[in-house]
Every structure is written in structure tokens, then in C-alpha cells.
Design a protein around this motif. Structure first.
Motif, PDB file in Angstrom:
ATOM      1  N   THR A 269       0.838  -1.186   0.000  1.00  0.00           N
ATOM      2  CA  THR A 269       0.000   0.000   0.000  1.00  0.00           C
ATOM      3  C   THR A 269       0.873   1.235   0.000  1.00  0.00           C
ATOM      4  OG1 THR A 269      -1.635  -1.197   1.270  1.00  0.00           O
ATOM      5  CG2 THR A 269      -1.849   1.207   1.212  1.00  0.00           C
ATOM      6  N   VAL A 270       0.552   2.194  -0.822  1.00  0.00           N
ATOM      7  CA  VAL A 270       1.301   3.443  -0.854  1.00  0.00           C
ATOM      8  C   VAL A 270       0.374   4.545  -0.378  1.00  0.00           C
ATOM      9  CG1 VAL A 270       2.582   5.068  -2.273  1.00  0.00           C
ATOM     10  CG2 VAL A 270       2.702   2.627  -2.778  1.00  0.00           C
ATOM     11  N   ALA A 271       0.832   5.244   0.676  1.00  0.00           N
ATOM     12  CA  ALA A 271       0.008   6.318   1.214  1.00  0.00           C
ATOM     13  C   ALA A 271       0.911   7.394   1.773  1.00  0.00           C
ATOM     14  CB  ALA A 271      -0.931   5.794   2.305  1.00  0.00           C
ATOM     15  N   GLY A 272       0.593   8.636   1.487  1.00  0.00           N
ATOM     16  CA  GLY A 272       1.345   9.734   2.049  1.00  0.00           C
ATOM     17  C   GLY A 272       2.813   9.687   1.692  1.00  0.00           C
ATOM     18  N   GLY A 273       3.168   9.097   0.547  1.00  0.00           N
ATOM     19  CA  GLY A 273       4.553   9.057   0.115  1.00  0.00           C
ATOM     20  C   GLY A 273       5.355   7.953   0.745  1.00  0.00           C
ATOM     21  N   MET A 274       4.739   7.094   1.552  1.00  0.00           N
ATOM     22  CA  MET A 274       5.447   6.006   2.224  1.00  0.00           C
ATOM     23  C   MET A 274       4.966   4.678   1.661  1.00  0.00           C
ATOM     24  SD  MET A 274       5.459   7.238   6.192  1.00  0.00           S
ATOM     25  CE  MET A 274       6.515   5.875   6.637  1.00  0.00           C
ATOM     26  N   THR A 275       5.885   3.710   1.533  1.00  0.00           N
ATOM     27  CA  THR A 275       5.550   2.386   1.025  1.00  0.00           C
ATOM     28  C   THR A 275       5.559   1.393   2.168  1.00  0.00           C
ATOM     29  OG1 THR A 275       6.540   2.909  -1.101  1.00  0.00           O
ATOM     30  CG2 THR A 275       6.167   0.588  -0.607  1.00  0.00           C
ATOM     31  N   PHE A 276       4.490   0.671   2.361  1.00  0.00           N
ATOM     32  CA  PHE A 276       4.381  -0.347   3.389  1.00  0.00           C
ATOM     33  C   PHE A 276       4.448  -1.695   2.698  1.00  0.00           C
ATOM     34  CE2 PHE A 276       2.287   3.424   4.829  1.00  0.00           C
ATOM     35  CZ  PHE A 276       2.753   3.600   6.110  1.00  0.00           C
ATOM     36  N   VAL A 277       5.473  -2.480   3.033  1.00  0.00           N
ATOM     37  CA  VAL A 277       5.700  -3.727   2.321  1.00  0.00           C
ATOM     38  C   VAL A 277       5.280  -4.890   3.195  1.00  0.00           C
ATOM     39  CG1 VAL A 277       7.406  -5.151   1.144  1.00  0.00           C
ATOM     40  CG2 VAL A 277       7.622  -2.654   1.117  1.00  0.00           C
ATOM     41  N   GLY A 278       4.432  -5.781   2.675  1.00  0.00           N
ATOM     42  CA  GLY A 278       3.962  -6.938   3.414  1.00  0.00           C
ATOM     43  C   GLY A 278       4.553  -8.203   2.864  1.00  0.00           C
ATOM     44  N   ALA A 279       3.879  -9.323   3.085  1.00  0.00           N
ATOM     45  CA  ALA A 279       4.422 -10.624   2.734  1.00  0.00           C
ATOM     46  C   ALA A 279       4.626 -10.778   1.242  1.00  0.00           C
ATOM     47  CB  ALA A 279       3.496 -11.726   3.243  1.00  0.00           C
TER      48      ALA A 279
ATOM     49  N   PHE B 203       5.157 -21.062   6.496  1.00  0.00           N
ATOM     50  CA  PHE B 203       4.012 -21.359   7.348  1.00  0.00           C
ATOM     51  C   PHE B 203       2.665 -21.169   6.659  1.00  0.00           C
ATOM     52  CE2 PHE B 203       7.314 -19.954  10.416  1.00  0.00           C
ATOM     53  CZ  PHE B 203       7.397 -21.129  11.150  1.00  0.00           C
ATOM     54  N   THR B 204       1.698 -22.000   7.081  1.00  0.00           N
ATOM     55  CA  THR B 204       0.283 -21.755   6.845  1.00  0.00           C
ATOM     56  C   THR B 204      -0.308 -21.371   8.189  1.00  0.00           C
ATOM     57  OG1 THR B 204       0.178 -23.370   5.045  1.00  0.00           O
ATOM     58  CG2 THR B 204      -1.904 -22.770   6.126  1.00  0.00           C
ATOM     59  N   VAL B 205      -1.071 -20.286   8.225  1.00  0.00           N
ATOM     60  CA  VAL B 205      -1.525 -19.736   9.500  1.00  0.00           C
ATOM     61  C   VAL B 205      -3.048 -19.786   9.596  1.00  0.00           C
ATOM     62  CG1 VAL B 205      -1.553 -17.689  10.976  1.00  0.00           C
ATOM     63  CG2 VAL B 205       0.474 -18.202   9.615  1.00  0.00           C
ATOM     64  N   VAL B 206      -3.542 -20.189  10.758  1.00  0.00           N
ATOM     65  CA  VAL B 206      -4.970 -20.160  11.062  1.00  0.00           C
ATOM     66  C   VAL B 206      -5.201 -19.138  12.166  1.00  0.00           C
ATOM     67  CG1 VAL B 206      -6.921 -21.468  11.983  1.00  0.00           C
ATOM     68  CG2 VAL B 206      -5.350 -22.544  10.359  1.00  0.00           C
ATOM     69  N   ASN B 207      -6.163 -18.226  11.924  1.00  0.00           N
ATOM     70  CA  ASN B 207      -6.475 -17.148  12.869  1.00  0.00           C
ATOM     71  C   ASN B 207      -5.224 -16.349  13.217  1.00  0.00           C
ATOM     72  OD1 ASN B 207      -8.099 -15.501  14.365  1.00  0.00           O
ATOM     73  ND2 ASN B 207      -8.128 -16.828  16.165  1.00  0.00           N
ATOM     74  N   GLY B 208      -4.496 -15.954  12.201  1.00  0.00           N
ATOM     75  CA  GLY B 208      -3.292 -15.155  12.347  1.00  0.00           C
ATOM     76  C   GLY B 208      -2.941 -14.589  10.991  1.00  0.00           C
ATOM     77  N   ALA B 209      -1.688 -14.219  10.800  1.00  0.00           N
ATOM     78  CA  ALA B 209      -1.309 -13.628   9.520  1.00  0.00           C
ATOM     79  C   ALA B 209       0.184 -13.768   9.294  1.00  0.00           C
ATOM     80  CB  ALA B 209      -1.695 -12.154   9.473  1.00  0.00           C
ATOM     81  N   ILE B 210       0.564 -13.759   8.032  1.00  0.00           N
ATOM     82  CA  ILE B 210       1.968 -13.654   7.668  1.00  0.00           C
ATOM     83  C   ILE B 210       2.281 -12.166   7.541  1.00  0.00           C
ATOM     84  CG2 ILE B 210       3.745 -14.258   5.992  1.00  0.00           C
ATOM     85  CD1 ILE B 210       2.531 -16.637   7.516  1.00  0.00           C
ATOM     86  N   ARG B 211       3.242 -11.693   8.328  1.00  0.00           N
ATOM     87  CA  ARG B 211       3.519 -10.262   8.371  1.00  0.00           C
ATOM     88  C   ARG B 211       5.011 -10.004   8.188  1.00  0.00           C
ATOM     89  NH1 ARG B 211       0.411  -8.234  13.706  1.00  0.00           N
ATOM     90  NH2 ARG B 211       0.467  -6.228  12.651  1.00  0.00           N
ATOM     91  N   THR B 212       5.362  -8.790   7.897  1.00  0.00           N
ATOM     92  CA  THR B 212       6.760  -8.421   7.727  1.00  0.00           C
ATOM     93  C   THR B 212       7.531  -8.639   9.023  1.00  0.00           C
ATOM     94  OG1 THR B 212       6.152  -6.759   6.080  1.00  0.00           O
ATOM     95  CG2 THR B 212       8.325  -6.557   7.091  1.00  0.00           C
ATOM     96  N   ALA B 213       8.680  -9.280   8.929  1.00  0.00           N
ATOM     97  CA  ALA B 213       9.493  -9.560  10.113  1.00  0.00           C
ATOM     98  C   ALA B 213       9.972  -8.269  10.758  1.00  0.00           C
ATOM     99  CB  ALA B 213      10.691 -10.422   9.723  1.00  0.00           C
ATOM    100  N   THR B 214       9.957  -8.233  12.077  1.00  0.00           N
ATOM    101  CA  THR B 214      10.426  -7.052  12.815  1.00  0.00           C
ATOM    102  C   THR B 214      11.576  -7.381  13.751  1.00  0.00           C
ATOM    103  OG1 THR B 214       8.745  -7.441  14.514  1.00  0.00           O
ATOM    104  CG2 THR B 214       8.168  -5.937  12.719  1.00  0.00           C
ATOM    105  N   GLY B 215      11.867  -8.668  13.920  1.00  0.00           N
ATOM    106  CA  GLY B 215      12.960  -9.064  14.802  1.00  0.00           C
ATOM    107  C   GLY B 215      14.227  -9.349  14.024  1.00  0.00           C
ATOM    108  N   THR B 216      15.259  -9.733  14.755  1.00  0.00           N
ATOM    109  CA  THR B 216      16.544 -10.085  14.140  1.00  0.00           C
ATOM    110  C   THR B 216      17.004 -11.443  14.650  1.00  0.00           C
ATOM    111  OG1 THR B 216      17.740  -8.934  15.911  1.00  0.00           O
ATOM    112  CG2 THR B 216      17.267  -7.685  13.898  1.00  0.00           C
ATOM    113  N   PRO B 217      17.787 -12.198  13.861  1.00  0.00           N
ATOM    114  CA  PRO B 217      18.132 -11.891  12.473  1.00  0.00           C
ATOM    115  C   PRO B 217      16.923 -12.103  11.560  1.00  0.00           C
ATOM    116  CG  PRO B 217      18.972 -14.041  13.077  1.00  0.00           C
ATOM    117  CD  PRO B 217      18.417 -13.450  14.335  1.00  0.00           C
ATOM    118  N   VAL B 218      16.846 -11.316  10.483  1.00  0.00           N
ATOM    119  CA  VAL B 218      15.692 -11.377   9.584  1.00  0.00           C
ATOM    120  C   VAL B 218      15.697 -12.715   8.848  1.00  0.00           C
ATOM    121  CG1 VAL B 218      14.561 -10.325   7.586  1.00  0.00           C
ATOM    122  CG2 VAL B 218      15.698  -8.890   9.287  1.00  0.00           C
ATOM    123  N   PRO B 219      14.589 -13.464   8.898  1.00  0.00           N
ATOM    124  CA  PRO B 219      14.529 -14.747   8.184  1.00  0.00           C
ATOM    125  C   PRO B 219      14.574 -14.553   6.674  1.00  0.00           C
ATOM    126  CG  PRO B 219      12.395 -14.178   9.098  1.00  0.00           C
ATOM    127  CD  PRO B 219      13.364 -13.179   9.638  1.00  0.00           C
TER     128      PRO B 219
END
Length: 450
Positions: free
Chosen positions: A17-27, A36-52
Motif C-alpha cells: 500500500t502506498v500512502a502519504g509518500g510512504m511504502t508499506f511492504v507486506g508478505a 508457514f500456513t496460519v490459522v487465525n493469524g497472519a503472515i507479516r513483515t518480520a520485525t525481529g533479528t536476524p531477519v529470516p
């Protein structure tokens, strides 16, 4: 509890999604697809380290949330995850090929770490399910967990990350048999042995408050340590002034005229805690006594020594310790003694009613040897730390944990990563799921001896 946000988050996590000049990058932008296959959850951008490799993690936020994957190999299953602490850290349960093999508690919000779960499994393709099991939400926090990877342990490789635990003064936890805090701590350590990769447990002293004719406080302490022994985790307890006959009923001097003599009377302590119970003792200053002894273990691909010393030790005991350390130059030495630094992190100057001061111990032992890495103590203050440089240029990391808690059961966890040459320490009380984050510390470049 089920969050109504799940559908929205899952959608956001798979879009760019591009909004306000910023790019938000997802899976959708990940270098590799998520495993992974996820039930009642989501695949999201990693925020921890080391990045998988995928650049993502599987976010689980309810007790109905789980992630599944298939991995091949043999050994234990290793999980990399981070979580949000909301009055406690998240716990996940692992099922392999339809069989529940264990649980682990995720104890970092930033480092994915490696959490081995369950016993080793044989060679083959294995179906793995990771379930979030202790969801909690309360203003202004929300407990969630994010799984970066699941992989099979490779036999023959070295796990470079492990931990050991340091119990503070437990003297307030043994006053009556109905107090379950001491046993709760050791039960928790055993239950989380795999998650922590726990290799050793020690104590900075004042295990009991005072001795009585029926030795009731020692009985409570002895029973509290049984889970550690049953699990086969080696341990060693430093002896504090309250663990000697110098302290009488109520906490005052048993015989003020003989205090210096009685502080070396540890007969009762040595009846309840012995070398065979400690499990890894390799030597003692005095035969039949654990007051001054050393234990060894291997972890992270290197050798370790836990050297417990009597309170305000005799010169002869310090000289014995010097010989022990000098004879083991490839061991990373952990010194544990009851009184060493105060609540402000200063090295104590007084020998009180002992033989030598903590400053003497630092000058004659701690700073003299290149392989001494840590010192742990209790006795005064609450918690603290300091870093010194030895005469050989090595850094010496010193930590205080005393607490004297009347309500809970803190324990210091120390995680060492020999590959990263780093340590991380935090204090947690399992009795009421309390974290003392003000005492969290991390250090790099600790100079592990190999």
C-alpha cells in the motif's frame, strides 16, 4: 481471546500500500515465500533479528491461532520467535506428526533466538504445528507471538546459545511450609529448560534465613531444589551469613562473642546440600564441604566453570581458588559469592565479620585471571551490575540480585551466545509472572575463551 482485527491484519499483511509518500511492504514482497500456513493469524513483515530468508514471520494473537509447516531431518525441532510481553511472555505448544512434544515460552521482543522444543525425532519429513496457548490482553498491552522459522536440529552441529540461572537470596521463601515460591521457581526452570537451553543453576546465598532445632527451613529449601536434581541440571549454591551458625533464630547473632567463628560453621548446610546433589562438582577446598567448590560444564562449544566461594573468604580459600582458575585456563569462569557489590554497583570494602573484603577478592583473584568472565552476588541492595577490566584486558561482568522479596520469586537468567560473543540477562518471577525489565542488560564483545 479472538481479535476482530485478524481479517484486516491478514489483508494488510499481503498487500503493498502506498500512502502519504510512504511504502508499506507486506508478505507479497518477501524474498522467499513463508514456510508457514496460519490459522487465525497472519503472515507479516518480520520485525525481529536476524531477519529470516522470507522477510516475514507468522503472527499469532489468540488461543485459537496456530501455524503449520513441514520440515525434514532429525533431532529436536528449533523455533525462532519473538513476542510482546503483556503481564508475561507468550507460550507456544509444539505438535510434531500429531503428537504434542512440548511447550516453550518466548522471552524476547526483538531477537528471534532459537528455542529447542521436545525430544529428538528420527530422520524423515515431519508435520509441525505451533499453537499460541496463553493469550492475554489488558490496557494498554496485548500479548502476541510471532514465529520466524521452524527447523530441525542438525546432529553434530554446535548450539552456540544457552543460558544459566542465578537465584537471589531466598531466605524469605522458607519461613513456612505453605510458601510455594521457592518450589515454584525451580519447577518453572525445569519446565522451561528446553526454551532457555538451561545448563546450570546457581544461587548467590542466604538460601535460608536461620537454622532451628528441626531444621525446617533447610527442609523447605532442600525439597525446593529436588526438581533441579531430578531433571539432571547441575547446580551450586553459594553460602550466605544466614546459612551459617552465625545467624540465630529471628536473624540476629546466635552468639555475638563467637560470630567470626560461627560464620565458618556450615555443618547443617552441608548435611542438606552435598557434592553428589550438586551434580558437577570437580573439586573442593575442604573435603566434605561445598562452601568453596567448583563445578564444570560444556555449553556453546566451550568450557565453563562455576566457582562458589564462602562469604568474605579466608586467605587460604582465595589461594585455593587462584590455583583452580590457573589450572583451567580454557574454562570461562563464573564466580559466585554472597557479598561482592552493593546496590549501587560498587565493590564492597568491608570484610565485616569474615576474613577478607570483596575488594581483596577482586584484587587477588577476580582481576588477575584472563578467563574470569562473571561474578554474581547478593546480600545487599536489590539488583545491579558493573563491568571491570582485568589486568589481562578481559572484561569482567558483575551482577547483583538480592531482592529479599516477600511476595514473589525473582530469578536472574543469563543467556550467552558464544558465536555472537554476547550476553543478555533479565530477571523474571514466575510466581506472579512479573518481569523486572529495569534490570535487563545486554553486552557484546564479552571475550569468550575457546
Amino acid at each position: 481471546m479472538t481479535r476482530p482485527r485478524s481479517a484486516l491484519v491478514a489483508l494488510v499483511a499481503t498487500l503493498v500500500t502506498v500512502a502519504g509518500g510512504m511504502t508499506f511492504v507486506g508478505a507479497a514482497s518477501a524474498a522467499e515465500p513463508s514456510q508457514f500456513t496460519v490459522v487465525n493469524g497472519a503472515i507479516r513483515t518480520a520485525t525481529g533479528t536476524p531477519v529470516p530468508a522470507s522477510g516475514t514471520h507468522a503472527s499469532l494473537w489468540a488461543n485459537s491461532s496456530y501455524a503449520t509447516t513441514s520440515i525434514s531431518g532429525s533431532g529436536r525441532v528449533l523455533i525462532g520467535a519473538i513476542g510482546e510481553n503483556c503481564q508475561g511472555w507468550p507460550t507456544v505448544r509444539l505438535t510434531v506428526d500429531g503428537v504434542v512434544v512440548g511447550s516453550t515460552t518466548i522471552v524476547s521482543a526483538t531477537s528471534y533466538g532459537t528455542y529447542p522444543v521436545g525430544a529428538a525425532v528420527g530422520v524423515g519429513q515431519h508435520n509441525v504445528k505451533i499453537e499460541f496457548v496463553n493469550d492475554f490482553q489488558a490496557s494498554p498491552c496485548d500479548r502476541n507471538v510471532h514465529i520466524a522459522y521452524a527447523k530441525m536440529e542438525t546432529p553434530g552441529t554446535t548450539d552456540t546459545k544457552f543460558s544459566f540461572a542465578v537465584m537471589p537470596d531466598t531466605q524469605q521463601e522458607v519461613l513456612n511450609s505453605g510458601d510455594t515460591r521457592f518450589r515454584n521457581r525451580t519447577d518453572w526452570l525445569v519446565q522451561n529448560r528446553s526454551a532457555l537451553d538451561l545448563r546450570f543453576v546457581t544461587s548467590s546465598g542466604d538460601v535460608v534465613n536461620w537454622d532451628t532445632p528441626d531444621h525446617s527451613q533447610y527442609v523447605i529449601a532442600r525439597n525446593a531444589m529436588r526438581p533441579i536434581e531430578t531433571a539432571g541440571i547441575p547446580y551450586a549454591l553459594a553460602i550466605g551469613n544466614h546459612d551459617t551458625q552465625a545467624t540465630g533464630v529471628g536473624g540476629s547473632a546466635r552468639d555475638p562473642a563467637r560470630t567470626r567463628e560461627l560464620v565458618r560453621d556450615t555443618t547443617v548446610f552441608n548435611q542438606f546440600f552435598t557434592v553428589s546433589q550438586y551434580g558437577a562438582v570437580k573439586g573442593q577446598f575442604e573435603t566434605g564441604k561445598v562452601d568453596n567448590s567448583y563445578s564444570t560444564f560444556e555449553a556453546g562449544g566451550v568450557q565453563w566453570m562455576v566457582l562458589t566461594l564462602e562469604l568474605w573468604p579466608r586467605v587460604e580459600a582465595v589461594n585455593w581458588a587462584k590455583n583452580v582458575v590457573a589450572a583451567h585456563p580454557r574454562h570461562n569462569v563464573i564466580v559466585v559469592t554472597h557479598d561482592y557489590i552493593d546496590g549501587n554497583g560498587n565493590i564492597e570494602q568491608s570484610a565485616s565479620y569474615g576474613a577478607t573484603s570483596p575488594q581483596y577478592l577482586f584484587d587477588n583473584l577476580v582481576k588477575q585471571y584472563a578467563n574470569i568472565r562473571f561474578v554474581f552476588s547478593g546480600h545487599v541492595g536489590v539488583a545491579g551490575n558493573r563491568v571491570d577490566t582485568g589486568v589481562n584486558g578481559n572484561k569482567i561482568y558483575t551482577f547483583l540480585q538480592t531482592f529479599h522479596s516477600n511476595t514473589t520469586n525473582p530469578v536472574r537468567l543469563v543467556e550467552v551466545d558464544t558465536a555472537a560473543n554476547s550476553l543478555r540477562t533479565w530477571i523474571y518471577a514466575p510466581y506472579n509472572n512479573q518481569s523486572f525489565t529495569e534490570y535487563d542488560r545486554s553486552f557484546t564483545g564479552i571475550g569468550v575463551v575457546r
